[in-house]
Write a protein that holds these residues in place. Structure first.
Motif, mmCIF file in Angstrom:
data_model
loop_
_atom_site.group_PDB
_atom_site.id
_atom_site.type_symbol
_atom_site.label_atom_id
_atom_site.label_comp_id
_atom_site.label_asym_id
_atom_site.label_seq_id
_atom_site.Cartn_x
_atom_site.Cartn_y
_atom_site.Cartn_z
ATOM 1 N N MET A 32 0.874 -1.311 -0.070
ATOM 2 C CA MET A 32 -0.050 -0.084 -0.028
ATOM 3 C C MET A 32 0.886 1.236 -0.139
ATOM 4 S SD MET A 32 -2.867 -1.276 0.384
ATOM 5 C CE MET A 32 -4.054 -2.537 1.147
ATOM 6 N N ALA A 35 -3.159 6.009 2.279
ATOM 7 C CA ALA A 35 -4.209 5.552 2.914
ATOM 8 C C ALA A 35 -5.144 6.319 2.237
ATOM 9 C CB ALA A 35 -4.032 6.178 4.397
ATOM 10 N N TRP A 50 -7.339 2.051 4.748
ATOM 11 C CA TRP A 50 -6.725 1.674 3.500
ATOM 12 C C TRP A 50 -7.578 0.692 2.700
ATOM 13 C CZ3 TRP A 50 -1.483 3.004 3.251
ATOM 14 C CH2 TRP A 50 -0.777 3.558 4.089
#
Length: 75
Positions: A32, A35, A50
């Motif tokens: 990732m 966010a 997320w």
């Protein structure tokens, strides 16, 4: 599409460089980068939402913000 969210703790015993603190998806292990949303829960706790771009799984992390002050004086 229904959303599924999970709250994960990210208590780190030592300060880590900012980039290495980013999570990976618990379902597909994709990394990732940013966010989707963030919110202050208290003055010292921030939560982040997320959502995985690969599989769509969503989860929330919570982080404790440590305050510090600079004691230097300017003349």
């Amino acid at each position: 599409m229904p959303a599924i969210a999970e709250v994960l703790s990210t208590n780190v015993p030592r300060p880590a460089p900012r980039g290495s603190d980013l999570p990976t998806c618990p379902v597909c292990a994709d990394s990732m980068v940013a966010a989707e949303a963030s919110a202050y829960l208290t003055e010292s706790v921030v939560s982040y939402l997320w959502t995985c771009d690969t599989c769509g799984y969503g989860f929330v992390t919570k982080h404790t913000v440590k305050r510090f002050s600079c004691n230097s004086r300017m003349s």
